[in-house]
Structures are given as structure tokens and as C-alpha cells.
Motif scaffolding. Sequence first.
Motif, PDB file in Angstrom:
ATOM      1  N   ILE A  13       0.789  -0.979  -0.007  1.00 21.74           N
ATOM      2  CA  ILE A  13      -0.006   0.023   0.140  1.00 21.74           C
ATOM      3  C   ILE A  13       0.939   1.266   0.105  1.00 21.74           C
ATOM      4  N   ILE A  23       2.571   1.831  -3.498  1.00 26.38           N
ATOM      5  CA  ILE A  23       1.408   2.246  -4.465  1.00 26.38           C
ATOM      6  C   ILE A  23       1.013   3.717  -4.129  1.00 26.38           C
ATOM      7  N   TYR A  45      -4.213   0.494  -4.554  1.00 25.59           N
ATOM      8  CA  TYR A  45      -4.082   0.226  -3.199  1.00 25.59           C
ATOM      9  C   TYR A  45      -5.358   0.165  -2.613  1.00 25.59           C
ATOM     10  N   THR A  48      -6.439  -1.947   0.990  1.00 31.82           N
ATOM     11  CA  THR A  48      -6.869  -1.227   2.302  1.00 31.82           C
ATOM     12  C   THR A  48      -8.352  -1.739   2.777  1.00 31.82           C
TER      13      THR A  48
END
Length: 412
Positions: free
Chosen positions: A286, A289, A323, A327
Motif C-alpha cells: 500500500i 503504491i 491500493y 486497504t
Amino acid sequence: MMRSNHDSPYRWVVLLLCWAAFTMTSVDRSTWGPASAAVSDSLNVPLAALGIFATCYYIGYVVANAAGGFCSDWLGGRLTLGVTSLVAGGLMMLFGSTTSIGVGLAIQAALGLFAGADFSAGLKLVAAWFRPEARGFAAGVFMTATSLGTVVANAVVPGLIVNSGWETSYHLFGAVTIVIAILCLAFIRNGQYDGTSDAPARRAVPDVRPLRRNRDLLFLGLAGFGGLWGTYGFITWSNTLMVRGNGIDPVDAGVVVVIFAGVAIAAKPLVGVVTDRLGSGRRIPIAIILAAFGVTLLVFGTLDSYTAFLWVAPVLGLTAYAYSPLTAAMTPTLVGQHLTGSAAGAVNAFWQLGSVAVPAVVGPIFQLTDSFYAAFVTLAVGPLIGAAVMLRVRDDRPRTEAEASAARPSAA
């Protein structure tokens, strides 16, 4: 012995309907970008004030995420997703008939209020029907809705405006949203969140107090805030910035955004599969990115031709969306399944604060500076800060711990 939710082929029906509902509310949300200039001319809205319409929508959207997540844990994902989508579709049709700026702002706020529960309700259902080791892929498929919504809106709305006016797009998309909402109410089953039964979910009021003490969830919220600052700032303003800032034809600007969002349709499930297979956590991917997204926004801001925009759009789209499934998939792992709806709603509400703030910030900056690059520097700040914050989040908890947490009923 009852068959586990996680082994049932019906889980794909649940995923399909959740995805369809989320796609249509994403189409509804993304319609404002390509339609905003036409609405400005029709309702005599100044350029700097256009972002206020998007901000009103996102204010309602933020409130709905927090409340919708709680309702998903309490009343079940099916009812929450179906009813709120049904009302959102009706409000889309109503906005397409408005001739007043004040009424239009009120409808946008109400539209966001009812469209904002789809993420938490859908993620709650995904967590109920898919095993942790498969949630990256399932969340990736589910999250393609946001990018597909942008593709559909930018591919369809410019042509509808030319042929029928901006109002037609709101009437059409609103009607489709209503149809899908009815299908969700008719065919989705909540499932049981211990993964052992497909009986209706319990109606106990969830205890959300543990979420306030979850440090990792807080940092995840901050990182997502920065990411969505860049993503939805680009979606909301890129058409107008390319047209007004560089003289790009509106249809060509729509093509750039279609490419930007279209790349993510394949990228989201792919990044979910890769991280599922690696099994080494989602924190570092994450962060990488988000950092790449911020840098690519800075590069995009230096461009001044349609050809250059076309070349960079795929890279920008990849980093702007890849991402989000990570998440989303990380959320149930941090809190356990029984609080997935509340956690997803709360953290997405915080993420969406970036969407609330950025439309109202970029417009005045562009008008004051008359600088295309200054607008994109403003957009890039969000994901760059988000990448730094993401490094403070722990790697995913071991699956055994997360599942044990999910199996324990919350305290009354």
C-alpha cells in the motif's frame, strides 16, 4: 452438518450483487465530473463554486459511511445495501430534474447520504462469505466498482450531454440503480459471520468501543484519506482542468479519464490475488503504491498535450486505484468479522474526508494561480503523506488471531 458460507457457490452471487450495487453508486458519484461544466452553464454556477456540489455530496457520503457501517453490523448488509441504494437511485433521478442551485446542493448532500453505505455493507457481506486467504481477490473484484463507475460515466455522459443534455445521464443512471437495489433486496442473504451457517445475521447492537482503541485502524484511515484526496480530486477536477487549463476537447478529456479508470478494472483483482498468494502483509505494498501515485500526479501536472495525457493515464490509473482493495481487505483482519461493517464504515468515512475537502480546495487554487501544475501539486500531497503514514501500520495480524477475534461475540 451445515455447509460453510466460505464453501458455498452462492458466495459468488453475493459478490456479484454487491459489486453491481457499488458500481452503480460509483457511476452516480462519477457522473458529476463530466457533467459539471454543462451543469455550470445550465444553472449559472461559477467555476470556483462547482466543487461545492461535489463537497455537499461527500459530506453526506462521509456521514453515511459511519452510520451505514453500524447498520450493516446491526441490521445486516442486505437490508442496508438494498434500501440505501434504492433511495440513492431516486435522488439521482430527482437531481436530473432540478433547475435550482440551492435545491441541487441539497439533493447532492442527500444523495451522498444514501449512497455512502454501499462500501461497508458490501465489505461486511464479502467478509461473511469469503475466507481471509481469499478476501484480497474478492475485495479486488468488489473494488473494481469505483473505477468501472468512472469509466462508465466518462464514456457515456459526454455523448449524452451532446445528444440529450446532462439531465438524461442522471435519469438513466438513477433508474438502473433502482433496479439493482431491488435485485439486492430480493436475492442477497446476509450469512452468519462465523462462516458456518447461511442463516440470517443476528440483530444484536454491536459494541464499537474497541475500534476507538485500534491504533492500526487509525493509521489506515489516515493513509486512505491521503489516497482518496488524490483519487477523487483527480476524478472530480481532471476533466475541467484539462479542458479549461490546456484547451483539451471535452470528449478527449473523457477518453483520458476512461483510460485512467479502465486500467484499474484489471489491476484491482490482480493486486488482490498477488498479495493473497504472497501472504506477507499489505502494509508495504500500500505504501509503495501511494508513493508512486503521488509522483505520477506530479508528472501529469507537467503535461500539456492530449497525446502525453494518454501515455501517462494508464500509469496514473494503476497507482490511483490499486491500493484500495488492499486497504479494504486489511480492515476485517485488523478488527474481526463481527465489527467489519462498523470498522469499514468508520475508516471509509475518514478516507472520504479527503474526497470532501479536495474538490473545494483545488478549484480556488486553480482559479487563483491559473496553473495546471499547481492544481496537481495540491492533489499529489495527499497520497505522498498517505504513503508515509502507512508505514506506521503493522503488517496484517496472523489469520488465527483475526479469526479468533471474529468468533468472540462483542460485549454488551
